[in-house]
Scaffold this active site. Structure first.
Site, short mmCIF file in Angstrom:
data_model
loop_
_atom_site.label_atom_id
_atom_site.label_comp_id
_atom_site.label_asym_id
_atom_site.label_seq_id
_atom_site.Cartn_x
_atom_site.Cartn_y
_atom_site.Cartn_z
N SER A 126 -45.09 -13.89 -14.19
CA SER A 126 -45.94 -15.01 -13.77
C SER A 126 -46.56 -15.68 -14.98
CB SER A 126 -47.04 -14.45 -12.86
OG SER A 126 -48.07 -15.39 -12.68
N TYR A 151 -54.41 -8.09 -10.88
CA TYR A 151 -53.05 -8.57 -10.56
C TYR A 151 -52.36 -9.06 -11.84
CZ TYR A 151 -49.35 -11.79 -9.30
OH TYR A 151 -48.14 -12.45 -9.25
N LYS A 155 -48.88 -7.69 -14.19
CA LYS A 155 -47.71 -8.44 -14.67
C LYS A 155 -47.54 -8.23 -16.17
CE LYS A 155 -46.34 -10.10 -10.76
NZ LYS A 155 -45.18 -9.48 -10.12
P1 NAD Z 1 -44.44 -12.20 -1.05
O1 NAD Z 1 -45.65 -11.37 -0.76
O2 NAD Z 1 -44.08 -13.28 -0.11
O3 NAD Z 1 -43.16 -11.24 -1.24
C1 NAD Z 1 -43.26 -9.94 -1.71
C2 NAD Z 1 -42.50 -9.06 -0.75
O4 NAD Z 1 -42.56 -7.72 -1.24
C3 NAD Z 1 -43.08 -9.04 0.66
O5 NAD Z 1 -42.05 -9.26 1.59
C4 NAD Z 1 -43.67 -7.64 0.80
O6 NAD Z 1 -43.58 -7.17 2.14
C5 NAD Z 1 -42.83 -6.84 -0.16
N1 NAD Z 1 -43.50 -5.67 -0.76
C6 NAD Z 1 -44.71 -5.61 -1.35
N2 NAD Z 1 -44.96 -4.35 -1.76
C7 NAD Z 1 -43.86 -3.60 -1.43
C8 NAD Z 1 -43.53 -2.25 -1.58
N3 NAD Z 1 -44.34 -1.36 -2.15
N4 NAD Z 1 -42.32 -1.83 -1.13
C9 NAD Z 1 -41.46 -2.69 -0.54
N5 NAD Z 1 -41.74 -3.99 -0.36
C10 NAD Z 1 -42.93 -4.44 -0.80
O7 NAD Z 1 -44.64 -12.78 -2.52
P2 NAD Z 1 -43.82 -13.90 -3.29
O8 NAD Z 1 -44.68 -15.09 -3.41
O9 NAD Z 1 -42.46 -14.02 -2.74
O10 NAD Z 1 -43.78 -13.24 -4.72
C11 NAD Z 1 -42.66 -12.48 -5.17
C12 NAD Z 1 -42.94 -11.98 -6.57
O11 NAD Z 1 -43.21 -13.09 -7.42
C13 NAD Z 1 -44.15 -11.06 -6.69
O12 NAD Z 1 -43.86 -10.07 -7.66
C14 NAD Z 1 -45.24 -11.98 -7.20
O13 NAD Z 1 -46.22 -11.29 -7.93
C15 NAD Z 1 -44.43 -12.91 -8.10
N6 NAD Z 1 -45.05 -14.22 -8.31
C16 NAD Z 1 -45.41 -14.98 -7.22
C17 NAD Z 1 -46.01 -16.22 -7.44
C18 NAD Z 1 -46.47 -17.05 -6.28
O14 NAD Z 1 -47.33 -17.90 -6.48
N7 NAD Z 1 -45.94 -16.89 -5.08
C19 NAD Z 1 -46.21 -16.69 -8.74
C20 NAD Z 1 -45.80 -15.90 -9.81
C21 NAD Z 1 -45.22 -14.66 -9.58
C1 WQD Z 2 -53.91 -24.29 -8.06
C2 WQD Z 2 -55.04 -25.26 -8.35
C3 WQD Z 2 -57.25 -24.36 -7.96
C4 WQD Z 2 -56.94 -23.97 -3.65
C5 WQD Z 2 -52.22 -18.57 -8.58
C6 WQD Z 2 -52.33 -17.21 -9.22
C7 WQD Z 2 -51.30 -17.07 -10.29
C8 WQD Z 2 -49.91 -17.38 -9.76
C9 WQD Z 2 -49.86 -18.67 -9.04
C10 WQD Z 2 -48.87 -15.33 -9.06
C11 WQD Z 2 -56.22 -24.58 -9.07
C12 WQD Z 2 -56.96 -25.53 -7.03
C13 WQD Z 2 -56.64 -24.24 -4.97
C14 WQD Z 2 -57.94 -24.75 -2.99
C15 WQD Z 2 -58.26 -26.00 -5.00
N1 WQD Z 2 -49.49 -16.39 -8.80
N2 WQD Z 2 -57.31 -25.24 -5.63
N3 WQD Z 2 -58.57 -25.74 -3.69
O1 WQD Z 2 -54.69 -20.51 -9.35
O2 WQD Z 2 -52.79 -21.76 -10.46
O3 WQD Z 2 -52.39 -19.55 -9.56
O4 WQD Z 2 -50.91 -18.70 -8.06
O5 WQD Z 2 -48.54 -14.87 -10.09
O6 WQD Z 2 -51.39 -15.77 -10.77
O7 WQD Z 2 -53.62 -17.08 -9.79
O8 WQD Z 2 -52.74 -21.42 -7.99
O9 WQD Z 2 -52.52 -22.61 -5.87
O10 WQD Z 2 -54.45 -21.00 -6.17
O11 WQD Z 2 -54.46 -23.14 -7.42
O12 WQD Z 2 -58.88 -26.90 -5.60
O13 WQD Z 2 -58.26 -24.52 -1.83
O14 WQD Z 2 -55.57 -25.73 -7.11
O15 WQD Z 2 -58.58 -24.43 -8.43
O16 WQD Z 2 -56.71 -25.50 -9.97
P1 WQD Z 2 -53.26 -20.83 -9.40
P2 WQD Z 2 -53.54 -22.00 -6.76
#
Ligand code: NAD
Ligand code: WQD
Length: 346
Positions: A126, A151, A155
């Site tokens: 991330s 969190y 990562k």
């Molecule tokens: P998500 O929660 O939709 O998907 C994760 C999946 O993993 C879920 O289906 C959950 O049931 C499963 N899971 C969690 N813990 C588990 C375990 N111990 N065993 C088996 N299954 C398990 O999340 P996502 O948004 O699809 O994110 C996927 C990956 O990408 C994650 O590692 C997340 O940290 C990373 N990521 C997400 C974002 C985002 O904003 N969505 C941004 C950056 C990184």
């Molecule tokens: C985006 C912008 C908020 C909600 C998060 C995780 C990061 C990564 C991606 C996993 C920010 C603003 C949001 C609202 C708002 N995930 N906002 N009102 O914070 O960039 O990142 O998701 O790895 O680790 O921290 O994403 O979508 O929460 O926010 O004004 O109700 O929108 O302040 O500027 P963020 P976000």
């Protein structure tokens, strides 16, 4: 046919990636404990692709579960590891849950790879690993900042674990993909983001407000050092992200890596403020959004967007979908959920 184990394959990004892999002819084994997903996503993946991936409902933070999957599928060519707990706020309240789930699963998967000889891993990292960088856009060589949350720390630690294991064991190849802000949904409207309760992230908050589920969007601060005072992010369509996984996987399978551990930024390379996202949403959908500026959200970085040169050059991948496309896609998904509440599951 290459066989790929996909952990978290019924989640938001995982399900889109599984669709892309199945459409490209990969044999997929999904492992998901349904802690943040639902079994019905499997059926929808089958509807979209006409293929039936194997599904194992297992918690991969338990060593025996991981070992049993990897031994049973020791002929797998790679693991794509999405499964993790991902809510930043929850990780501050319950850090041990995050360290246990996200670190144990990584350690056990790597141990299982060493034992069974499964050679390749793609890991979901991330942009959170960068914190607030000094110089923008961020490149892959921008140093990590102290994590803003447990969190984010998981990562950073997971990337360090992979790096050390790849250093020690040249038979293991890995690519970490540092996603910026994934949004949008699949064109079929059968899979997309399913936030539980009130969403934390901006785009589902916008779409639920526009749909009348939430009364108004609260914009967290307009006094940042950005063009309009609201924070800047690099939003990327989840389908572009899914494609990047397939491309990274091919690089591993074809042994085209320069090092056995590599990491890439995945964004569009464009930064947009919160207000620009709101305007793009209104333009793409014709829906006026109720919003109000409130205080800053603690822990938010001011601005971040990706330098995607490395992914463009090395992976030959580029995000194709614009902010307009992302807003349209997120809104169509929200409307579809309104018309088909059964998609939300129980
Ligand atoms: P998500 O929660 O939709 O998907 C994760 C999946 O993993 C879920 O289906 C959950 O049931 C499963 N899971 C969690 N813990 C588990 C375990 N111990 N065993 C088996 N299954 C398990 O999340 P996502 O948004 O699809 O994110 C996927 C990956 O990408 C994650 O590692 C997340 O940290 C990373 N990521 C997400 C974002 C985002 O904003 N969505 C941004 C950056 C990184
Ligand atoms: C985006 C912008 C908020 C909600 C998060 C995780 C990061 C990564 C991606 C996993 C920010 C603003 C949001 C609202 C708002 N995930 N906002 N009102 O914070 O960039 O990142 O998701 O790895 O680790 O921290 O994403 O979508 O929460 O926010 O004004 O109700 O929108 O302040 O500027 P963020 P976000």
């Amino acid at each position: 046919m290459s066989k790929i184990i996909v952990t978290g394959g019924l989640g938001y990004i995982g399900s889109h990636t599984v669709v892309n892999l199945l459409e490209d002819g990969f044999d997929v084994v999904i492992v998901d404990d349904l802690s943040n997903s639902q079994h019905d996503i499997l059926r929808r993946i089958e509807t979209i692709t006409g293929k039936q991936p194997e599904f194992l409902q297992l918690d991969i933070s338990v060593r025996d579960n991981v070992m049993s999957v990897l031994r049973r599928h020791s002929d797998a060519d790679a693991i794509i590891h999405f499964a993790a707990s991902k809510a930043v706020g929850e990780s501050v309240e319950n850090p041990l849950l995050y360290y246990r789930n996200n670190l144990n699963s990584m350690i056990f998967l790597l141990e299982g790879m060493q034992e069974t000889g499964i050679p390749n891993m793609v890991f979901s990292s991330s942009c959170t690993v960068y914190g607030q960088p000094d110089k923008l856009p961020v490149t892959e060589s921008t140093p990590f900042r102290p994590a803003e949350s447990p969190y984010g720390n998981t990562k950073q630690i997971c990337e360090e674990i992979i790096r050390d294991v790849c250093n020690a064991n040249k038979n293991i190849q890995a690519i970490a993909l540092r996603y910026f802000n994934p949004v949008g949904a699949h064109d079929s409207h059968l899979i997309g983001e399913l936030p539980r309760g009130v969403p934390n992230n901006l785009v589902p908050y916008i779409t639920q407000t526009a749909a009348g589920i939430l009364p108004e969007l609260r914009i967290f601060g307009d006094d940042y050092d950005t063009p309009d005072g609201t924070p800047v992010r690099d939003y990327i369509h989840v389908v572009d992200l899914a494609i990047a996984h397939r491309v990274a996987l091919r690089r591993l399978l074809d042994r085209r890596q320069k090092n056995n551990y590599e990491y890439f930024n995945l964004g569009t390379g464009n930064g947009y403020t919160v207000l620009e996202v709101v305007k793009a949403f209104e333009k793409a959908t014709g829906v006026q959004l109720r919003y109000r500026i409130v205080a800053r959200r603690p822990g938010d970085v001011e601005k971040i967007w990706a330098d995607t040169t490395l992914a463009n050059r090395e992976l030959g991948w580029k995000a194709e979908r614009s902010l307009h496309d992302m807003m349209k896609s997120a809104w169509e998904w929200q409307l579809h959920l309104r018309d088909h509440p059964e998609l939300l599951g129980s």
